[in-house]
Scaffold this motif. Sequence first.
Motif, PDB file in Angstrom:
ATOM      1  N   LYS A 317     -60.857  17.502 -77.470  1.00  0.00           N
ATOM      2  CA  LYS A 317     -60.951  16.414 -76.682  1.00  0.00           C
ATOM      3  C   LYS A 317     -60.232  16.051 -75.169  1.00  0.00           C
ATOM      4  O   LYS A 317     -60.925  16.312 -73.952  1.00  0.00           O
ATOM      5  N   LEU A 318     -58.884  16.539 -75.324  1.00  0.00           N
ATOM      6  CA  LEU A 318     -57.803  15.923 -73.992  1.00  0.00           C
ATOM      7  C   LEU A 318     -57.875  16.858 -73.406  1.00  0.00           C
ATOM      8  O   LEU A 318     -58.515  16.578 -71.988  1.00  0.00           O
ATOM      9  N   LYS A 319     -58.314  18.406 -73.370  1.00  0.00           N
ATOM     10  CA  LYS A 319     -57.707  19.900 -72.827  1.00  0.00           C
ATOM     11  C   LYS A 319     -59.386  19.676 -72.227  1.00  0.00           C
ATOM     12  O   LYS A 319     -59.907  19.713 -71.225  1.00  0.00           O
ATOM     13  N   GLU A 320     -60.582  19.093 -73.350  1.00  0.00           N
ATOM     14  CA  GLU A 320     -62.141  19.301 -72.325  1.00  0.00           C
ATOM     15  C   GLU A 320     -62.667  17.487 -71.221  1.00  0.00           C
ATOM     16  O   GLU A 320     -63.050  18.326 -70.327  1.00  0.00           O
ATOM     17  N   GLU A 326     -64.866  16.667 -61.402  1.00  0.00           N
ATOM     18  CA  GLU A 326     -65.508  15.362 -60.801  1.00  0.00           C
ATOM     19  C   GLU A 326     -63.734  14.413 -61.231  1.00  0.00           C
ATOM     20  O   GLU A 326     -64.003  13.586 -60.289  1.00  0.00           O
ATOM     21  N   SER A 327     -63.270  14.154 -62.186  1.00  0.00           N
ATOM     22  CA  SER A 327     -62.278  13.395 -62.288  1.00  0.00           C
ATOM     23  C   SER A 327     -61.186  14.284 -61.250  1.00  0.00           C
ATOM     24  O   SER A 327     -60.206  13.763 -60.939  1.00  0.00           O
ATOM     25  N   PHE A 328     -60.546  15.240 -62.022  1.00  0.00           N
ATOM     26  CA  PHE A 328     -59.358  15.880 -62.120  1.00  0.00           C
ATOM     27  C   PHE A 328     -59.749  17.368 -61.063  1.00  0.00           C
ATOM     28  O   PHE A 328     -58.949  18.132 -60.295  1.00  0.00           O
ATOM     29  N   GLY A 329     -60.919  16.805 -59.945  1.00  0.00           N
ATOM     30  CA  GLY A 329     -61.077  18.488 -59.101  1.00  0.00           C
ATOM     31  C   GLY A 329     -60.282  18.325 -57.621  1.00  0.00           C
ATOM     32  O   GLY A 329     -59.851  19.474 -57.035  1.00  0.00           O
ATOM     33  N   PHE A 330     -60.180  17.723 -57.111  1.00  0.00           N
ATOM     34  CA  PHE A 330     -58.761  17.171 -56.145  1.00  0.00           C
ATOM     35  C   PHE A 330     -57.077  18.111 -56.816  1.00  0.00           C
ATOM     36  O   PHE A 330     -56.321  18.290 -55.358  1.00  0.00           O
ATOM     37  N   LEU A 331     -57.045  18.553 -57.711  1.00  0.00           N
ATOM     38  CA  LEU A 331     -56.284  19.866 -58.156  1.00  0.00           C
ATOM     39  C   LEU A 331     -56.309  20.684 -58.547  1.00  0.00           C
ATOM     40  O   LEU A 331     -55.334  21.344 -58.858  1.00  0.00           O
ATOM     41  N   GLU A 332     -57.517  21.067 -57.771  1.00  0.00           N
ATOM     42  CA  GLU A 332     -57.919  22.794 -58.402  1.00  0.00           C
ATOM     43  C   GLU A 332     -57.318  23.504 -57.813  1.00  0.00           C
ATOM     44  O   GLU A 332     -56.597  24.858 -58.413  1.00  0.00           O
ATOM     45  N   GLY A 333     -56.379  23.407 -57.301  1.00  0.00           N
ATOM     46  CA  GLY A 333     -55.632  24.565 -56.111  1.00  0.00           C
ATOM     47  C   GLY A 333     -54.301  24.178 -56.588  1.00  0.00           C
ATOM     48  O   GLY A 333     -53.387  25.414 -55.920  1.00  0.00           O
ATOM     49  N   ASP A 334     -53.929  23.436 -57.574  1.00  0.00           N
ATOM     50  CA  ASP A 334     -52.478  23.131 -58.019  1.00  0.00           C
ATOM     51  C   ASP A 334     -52.194  24.424 -59.324  1.00  0.00           C
ATOM     52  O   ASP A 334     -53.129  24.183 -59.663  1.00  0.00           O
ATOM     53  N   GLU A 335     -50.936  25.516 -58.527  1.00  0.00           N
ATOM     54  CA  GLU A 335     -50.877  26.027 -59.937  1.00  0.00           C
ATOM     55  C   GLU A 335     -50.859  25.363 -61.425  1.00  0.00           C
ATOM     56  O   GLU A 335     -50.840  26.324 -62.593  1.00  0.00           O
ATOM     57  N   ARG A 336     -49.649  24.444 -61.202  1.00  0.00           N
ATOM     58  CA  ARG A 336     -48.984  23.983 -61.910  1.00  0.00           C
ATOM     59  C   ARG A 336     -50.439  23.544 -62.726  1.00  0.00           C
ATOM     60  O   ARG A 336     -50.682  23.104 -64.510  1.00  0.00           O
ATOM     61  N   TRP A 337     -51.206  23.168 -62.304  1.00  0.00           N
ATOM     62  CA  TRP A 337     -52.676  22.246 -63.197  1.00  0.00           C
ATOM     63  C   TRP A 337     -53.030  23.208 -63.389  1.00  0.00           C
ATOM     64  O   TRP A 337     -53.647  23.362 -64.769  1.00  0.00           O
ATOM     65  N   LYS A 338     -53.809  24.550 -63.091  1.00  0.00           N
ATOM     66  CA  LYS A 338     -53.718  25.435 -63.022  1.00  0.00           C
ATOM     67  C   LYS A 338     -53.880  25.900 -64.895  1.00  0.00           C
ATOM     68  O   LYS A 338     -54.440  26.249 -66.009  1.00  0.00           O
ATOM     69  N   ARG A 339     -52.984  25.953 -65.113  1.00  0.00           N
ATOM     70  CA  ARG A 339     -51.226  26.930 -65.862  1.00  0.00           C
ATOM     71  C   ARG A 339     -52.051  25.227 -67.115  1.00  0.00           C
ATOM     72  O   ARG A 339     -52.028  25.671 -68.277  1.00  0.00           O
ATOM     73  N   LEU A 340     -51.776  24.315 -66.893  1.00  0.00           N
ATOM     74  CA  LEU A 340     -52.065  23.000 -67.529  1.00  0.00           C
ATOM     75  C   LEU A 340     -53.190  23.406 -68.452  1.00  0.00           C
ATOM     76  O   LEU A 340     -54.185  23.114 -69.633  1.00  0.00           O
ATOM     77  N   VAL A 341     -54.619  23.390 -67.429  1.00  0.00           N
ATOM     78  CA  VAL A 341     -55.990  23.803 -67.954  1.00  0.00           C
ATOM     79  C   VAL A 341     -56.131  24.522 -69.198  1.00  0.00           C
ATOM     80  O   VAL A 341     -56.735  24.712 -70.293  1.00  0.00           O
ATOM     81  N   GLU A 342     -55.324  25.743 -68.420  1.00  0.00           N
ATOM     82  CA  GLU A 342     -55.483  27.423 -69.393  1.00  0.00           C
ATOM     83  C   GLU A 342     -54.564  26.935 -70.885  1.00  0.00           C
ATOM     84  O   GLU A 342     -55.173  27.676 -71.783  1.00  0.00           O
TER      85      GLU A 342
END
Length: 342
Positions: A317-320, A326-342
């Motif tokens: 649920k947290l990962k979803e 809408e909430s975290f879209g501003f981090l879309e280009g950040d590589e660190r964020w991509k790794r977290l999401v993946e």
Amino acid sequence: MEIGEVIRRYRKRKNMTQEEMADRLGVSGPAVNKWEKGNSFPDITLLAPIARLLDITPDVLLSFREEMTRDEINGLVAQADRMLLEGSFKEAFLWAKGKVEQYPDCEELMLNMAAVFHAQGLFKGIHEEEYDRCILKWYRRALDSGNEDIRTRAADGLFGFYQVKEEYGKAEECLAFLSKQNPERKRKMAEIYSLTGRREEAYKAYEELLFSAYQTANLYFGGLYRLAMEDGDVEKARMVVDKMTGLVRVFDMGEYYEASAELELAVMERDGDRVIEIVEKMLKGMDEIGQWSRSPLYEHMTFREVGEEFWGKVKRKLKEGIRDEESFGFLEGDERWKRLVE
């Protein structure tokens, strides 16, 4: 209160039927019934015998007032305080006793007088049986009140009365008059456990109070936070979040809850570095999310075992949630964020 109501109240207190009362007074049963219904009044020659039979004074029998006002009650209590300061305990007590007898159905006056003289008696080291017996009677009569607030305060006063006398069994009985939802009931029970050598029960009761206090305080802070955010008061919202994270540490709730308290504010401020740091903490803290159940602070409590399946759902649920554009879209280009999401 009308004379018939006074007769009915005190007759019932003595567990006497109308017929028994009539027989003792030499009148008919219907006559007593008529008095109590207000359809007729006792003959003047019967007033003294009725008062003696009911163990009250004629003044009490003839107390026709419905009720005292709050100002009148406060005025009499204030006068009792002054008399205790300026004169003898005995003089003040006899005066107060007369006032309670003058207004026998004023439960608020009775309860306040009991509290004042109980406290002053303890402060001055006065432990005479005559005073204790009367104070106890006032507390017990207030305990029969139909007003929940008066009953609760009377039970609290009685608890203190018996606790000082080390009559812990009777003190414990008083707690039955307090609501189970009232934390004071459990706190006082913990006191009794401690005083009577029931150490494990005392520890558990205090720990349960602490755990409940965290849940309650967290809800209150959450309410303040939402109000501040709705009003656009970011400074106040940040202050509340700081208090919430401090609360987590004080109550030993774990890193996950400490970090999660800050997430929404960091997202609102679009502080990418802070959001990533918080989410990393939360993901790391997921493995210790039930840390509070293993904390020495709650070691006497028993918690329901929660399996890996439950925590797996929480993690998913947290990962979803962090994939919400809408909430975290501003981090879309950040590589660190991509790794977290993946």
